[in-house]
Design a protein around this motif. Structure first.
Motif, PDB file in Angstrom:
ATOM      1  N   GLU A 271      -1.958  11.493  -4.723  1.00  0.00           N
ATOM      2  CA  GLU A 271      -0.949  10.859  -4.031  1.00  0.00           C
ATOM      3  C   GLU A 271      -0.135  11.855  -2.728  1.00  0.00           C
ATOM      4  OE1 GLU A 271       0.539   7.747  -4.758  1.00  0.00           O
ATOM      5  OE2 GLU A 271      -0.942   7.199  -6.265  1.00  0.00           O
ATOM      6  N   LEU A 272      -0.386  13.006  -3.194  1.00  0.00           N
ATOM      7  CA  LEU A 272       0.461  14.196  -2.216  1.00  0.00           C
ATOM      8  C   LEU A 272      -0.723  14.010  -0.947  1.00  0.00           C
ATOM      9  CD1 LEU A 272       1.594  17.006  -4.033  1.00  0.00           C
ATOM     10  CD2 LEU A 272       2.899  15.742  -2.331  1.00  0.00           C
ATOM     11  N   LEU A 273      -1.897  13.706  -0.967  1.00  0.00           N
ATOM     12  CA  LEU A 273      -2.894  13.930   0.021  1.00  0.00           C
ATOM     13  C   LEU A 273      -2.910  12.367   0.829  1.00  0.00           C
ATOM     14  CD1 LEU A 273      -5.746  15.740  -1.680  1.00  0.00           C
ATOM     15  CD2 LEU A 273      -4.027  16.596   0.029  1.00  0.00           C
ATOM     16  N   ALA A 274      -2.490  11.411   0.229  1.00  0.00           N
ATOM     17  CA  ALA A 274      -2.637   9.973   0.616  1.00  0.00           C
ATOM     18  C   ALA A 274      -1.410  10.015   1.935  1.00  0.00           C
ATOM     19  CB  ALA A 274      -2.266   9.083  -0.201  1.00  0.00           C
TER      20      ALA A 274
ATOM     21  N   LYS B  41       8.634  13.905  -3.729  1.00  0.00           N
ATOM     22  CA  LYS B  41       9.929  13.423  -3.439  1.00  0.00           C
ATOM     23  C   LYS B  41      10.213  13.942  -1.917  1.00  0.00           C
ATOM     24  CE  LYS B  41      14.950  13.038  -4.487  1.00  0.00           C
ATOM     25  NZ  LYS B  41      15.446  13.868  -3.609  1.00  0.00           N
ATOM     26  N   ASP B  42       9.921  15.303  -1.500  1.00  0.00           N
ATOM     27  CA  ASP B  42      10.080  15.781  -0.349  1.00  0.00           C
ATOM     28  C   ASP B  42       9.355  15.256   0.608  1.00  0.00           C
ATOM     29  OD1 ASP B  42      11.993  17.709  -1.716  1.00  0.00           O
ATOM     30  OD2 ASP B  42      10.447  19.269  -1.603  1.00  0.00           O
ATOM     31  N   LYS B  43       8.069  14.574   0.193  1.00  0.00           N
ATOM     32  CA  LYS B  43       7.297  13.914   1.267  1.00  0.00           C
ATOM     33  C   LYS B  43       7.742  12.489   1.534  1.00  0.00           C
ATOM     34  CE  LYS B  43       2.571  12.900   1.903  1.00  0.00           C
ATOM     35  NZ  LYS B  43       1.072  12.872   1.573  1.00  0.00           N
ATOM     36  N   GLY B  44       8.817  11.884   0.648  1.00  0.00           N
ATOM     37  CA  GLY B  44       9.394  10.539   1.029  1.00  0.00           C
ATOM     38  C   GLY B  44       9.084   9.686   0.072  1.00  0.00           C
ATOM     39  N   ALA B  45       8.415  10.080  -1.071  1.00  0.00           N
ATOM     40  CA  ALA B  45       8.318   9.062  -2.379  1.00  0.00           C
ATOM     41  C   ALA B  45       9.912   8.695  -2.723  1.00  0.00           C
ATOM     42  CB  ALA B  45       7.492   9.482  -3.471  1.00  0.00           C
ATOM     43  N   GLN B  46       9.910   7.346  -2.956  1.00  0.00           N
ATOM     44  CA  GLN B  46      11.218   6.950  -3.410  1.00  0.00           C
ATOM     45  C   GLN B  46      11.299   6.990  -4.935  1.00  0.00           C
ATOM     46  OE1 GLN B  46      13.506   5.470  -1.221  1.00  0.00           O
ATOM     47  NE2 GLN B  46      12.022   6.320   0.465  1.00  0.00           N
ATOM     48  N   VAL B  47      12.416   7.627  -5.508  1.00  0.00           N
ATOM     49  CA  VAL B  47      12.644   7.742  -6.784  1.00  0.00           C
ATOM     50  C   VAL B  47      13.989   7.423  -7.205  1.00  0.00           C
ATOM     51  CG1 VAL B  47      12.566   9.616  -8.482  1.00  0.00           C
ATOM     52  CG2 VAL B  47      11.232   9.955  -6.729  1.00  0.00           C
ATOM     53  N   PRO B  48      14.188   6.378  -7.831  1.00  0.00           N
ATOM     54  CA  PRO B  48      15.263   5.836  -8.158  1.00  0.00           C
ATOM     55  C   PRO B  48      16.394   7.124  -8.869  1.00  0.00           C
ATOM     56  CG  PRO B  48      13.877   4.344  -9.254  1.00  0.00           C
ATOM     57  CD  PRO B  48      13.167   5.870  -8.768  1.00  0.00           C
TER      58      PRO B  48
ATOM     59  N   VAL C 135       6.706   9.561 -15.325  1.00  0.00           N
ATOM     60  CA  VAL C 135       5.979  10.078 -14.173  1.00  0.00           C
ATOM     61  C   VAL C 135       4.792   9.042 -13.470  1.00  0.00           C
ATOM     62  CG1 VAL C 135       4.837  11.693 -12.718  1.00  0.00           C
ATOM     63  CG2 VAL C 135       6.822  12.294 -14.228  1.00  0.00           C
ATOM     64  N   SER C 136       4.131   8.578 -14.535  1.00  0.00           N
ATOM     65  CA  SER C 136       2.876   7.783 -14.214  1.00  0.00           C
ATOM     66  C   SER C 136       3.489   6.564 -13.855  1.00  0.00           C
ATOM     67  CB  SER C 136       2.174   7.525 -15.714  1.00  0.00           C
ATOM     68  OG  SER C 136       1.420   8.695 -16.054  1.00  0.00           O
ATOM     69  N   HIS C 137       4.619   5.955 -14.319  1.00  0.00           N
ATOM     70  CA  HIS C 137       5.118   4.633 -14.086  1.00  0.00           C
ATOM     71  C   HIS C 137       5.774   4.830 -12.604  1.00  0.00           C
ATOM     72  CE1 HIS C 137       7.204   1.042 -14.446  1.00  0.00           C
ATOM     73  NE2 HIS C 137       8.218   1.477 -14.040  1.00  0.00           N
ATOM     74  N   THR C 138       6.492   5.887 -12.434  1.00  0.00           N
ATOM     75  CA  THR C 138       7.252   6.226 -11.228  1.00  0.00           C
ATOM     76  C   THR C 138       6.473   6.141 -10.062  1.00  0.00           C
ATOM     77  OG1 THR C 138       9.191   6.820 -12.705  1.00  0.00           O
ATOM     78  CG2 THR C 138       8.936   7.132 -10.429  1.00  0.00           C
ATOM     79  N   PHE C 139       5.498   6.992 -10.243  1.00  0.00           N
ATOM     80  CA  PHE C 139       4.625   8.047  -9.024  1.00  0.00           C
ATOM     81  C   PHE C 139       3.278   7.283  -8.645  1.00  0.00           C
ATOM     82  CE2 PHE C 139       7.976  11.022  -9.908  1.00  0.00           C
ATOM     83  CZ  PHE C 139       8.266  11.138  -8.483  1.00  0.00           C
ATOM     84  N   ILE C 140       2.630   6.758  -9.741  1.00  0.00           N
ATOM     85  CA  ILE C 140       1.209   6.506  -9.688  1.00  0.00           C
ATOM     86  C   ILE C 140       1.057   4.887  -9.356  1.00  0.00           C
ATOM     87  CG2 ILE C 140      -1.147   6.360 -10.815  1.00  0.00           C
ATOM     88  CD1 ILE C 140       0.154   9.172 -10.182  1.00  0.00           C
ATOM     89  N   ARG C 141       0.570   4.470  -8.205  1.00  0.00           N
ATOM     90  CA  ARG C 141       0.658   3.151  -7.523  1.00  0.00           C
ATOM     91  C   ARG C 141      -0.497   2.466  -7.991  1.00  0.00           C
ATOM     92  NH1 ARG C 141       1.444   4.969  -1.385  1.00  0.00           N
ATOM     93  NH2 ARG C 141       0.072   6.675  -2.293  1.00  0.00           N
ATOM     94  N   ASP C 142      -1.409   2.855  -8.258  1.00  0.00           N
ATOM     95  CA  ASP C 142      -2.847   2.235  -8.785  1.00  0.00           C
ATOM     96  C   ASP C 142      -2.788   1.872 -10.135  1.00  0.00           C
ATOM     97  OD1 ASP C 142      -5.323   1.266  -9.080  1.00  0.00           O
ATOM     98  OD2 ASP C 142      -6.338   3.235  -8.919  1.00  0.00           O
ATOM     99  N   PRO C 143      -2.680   0.725 -10.467  1.00  0.00           N
ATOM    100  CA  PRO C 143      -2.289   0.167 -11.816  1.00  0.00           C
ATOM    101  C   PRO C 143      -3.592   0.434 -12.874  1.00  0.00           C
ATOM    102  CG  PRO C 143      -2.833  -1.685 -10.493  1.00  0.00           C
ATOM    103  CD  PRO C 143      -2.472  -0.484  -9.515  1.00  0.00           C
ATOM    104  N   PHE C 144      -4.913   0.648 -12.150  1.00  0.00           N
ATOM    105  CA  PHE C 144      -5.941   0.965 -13.000  1.00  0.00           C
ATOM    106  C   PHE C 144      -5.809   2.525 -13.509  1.00  0.00           C
ATOM    107  CE2 PHE C 144      -6.977  -2.812 -10.580  1.00  0.00           C
ATOM    108  CZ  PHE C 144      -6.937  -3.751 -11.710  1.00  0.00           C
ATOM    109  N   ALA C 145      -5.436   3.360 -12.281  1.00  0.00           N
ATOM    110  CA  ALA C 145      -5.289   4.736 -12.719  1.00  0.00           C
ATOM    111  C   ALA C 145      -3.957   4.784 -13.929  1.00  0.00           C
ATOM    112  CB  ALA C 145      -4.695   5.440 -11.802  1.00  0.00           C
TER     113      ALA C 145
END
Length: 193
Positions: A190-193, A129-136, A156-166
């Motif tokens: 995700e933090l390193l991306a 979130k501090d890095k800019g991730a959009q969290v409702p 958290v998986s649903h909210t933060f993990i973008r890759d559906p296969f992950a």
């Protein structure tokens, strides 16, 4: 319903738009009966899953929480994930699939390990979130009050993990400590991306 790049985790809210005639029939059937829909992720490269091998057999079942038909006949709905299921066969396949399912319960998880893993997940969410991730805002408030490690992992998986296969890998993992460790690894990526 099989979808490319989308799946349904327990506790998650998933917006769906339904416009195909077969899925409109499926929705009508669901609304007349138990208001439940099952969402299975199509495998990579598949655009129309006709065969069982073209989509994952571990899926999420959800309750239709809201359903609105637009003027053009298209439906917008919101599914709330309830439970993981294993697809075991078909009651019927035309005009839409009706599956036989087996619920997949979580393995018992309450332990000091899951408490520590949950704390690490929350720490990484805060960093994202501090890095800019959009969290409702409702999710942000909810995360702080969740005391079920399985629910935390799924939301958290649903909210933060973008890759559906992950996310699919997380859906298939019935061990809550294992799921939390896998989630921590994905959040760090995700933090390193």
């Amino acid at each position: 319903m099989t979808l490319p790049n989308a799946l349904l985790l327990p506790f998650a809210l998933l917006p769906i738009t339904i416009y195909e005639p077969r899925y409109r029939k499926m929705l009508a059937y669901a609304l007349e009966h138990d208001r439940m829909f099952c969402i299975a992720l199509m495998k990579p490269g598949v655009t129309d899953a006709e065969e069982d091998e073209q989509f994952y057999q571990t899926a999420g079942i959800g309750l239709v929480r809201a359903c609105v038909m637009r003027d053009d006949g298209v439906y917008n709905l919101i599914l709330q994930g309830l439970v993981r299921v294993q697809l075991t066969g078909w009651v019927k396949v035309r005009p839409f699939r009706v599956a036989r399912i087996v619920p997949l319960p979580n393995e018992p998880s309450a332990s000091p390990e899951t408490d520590a893993l949950s704390a690490k997940v929350l720490e990484l969410c805060s960093e994202l979130k501090d890095k800019g991730a959009q969290v409702p805002t409702p999710i942000e408030k909810q995360l702080a009050s969740i005391d079920d490690p399985s629910a935390l992992a799924d939301i958290v998986s649903h909210t933060f993990i973008r890759d559906p296969f992950a996310r699919q890998q997380l859906l298939e993992d019935l061990s809550v400590p294992s799921r939390l460790r896998r989630l921590i690894s994905r959040l760090q990526e995700e933090l390193l991306a």
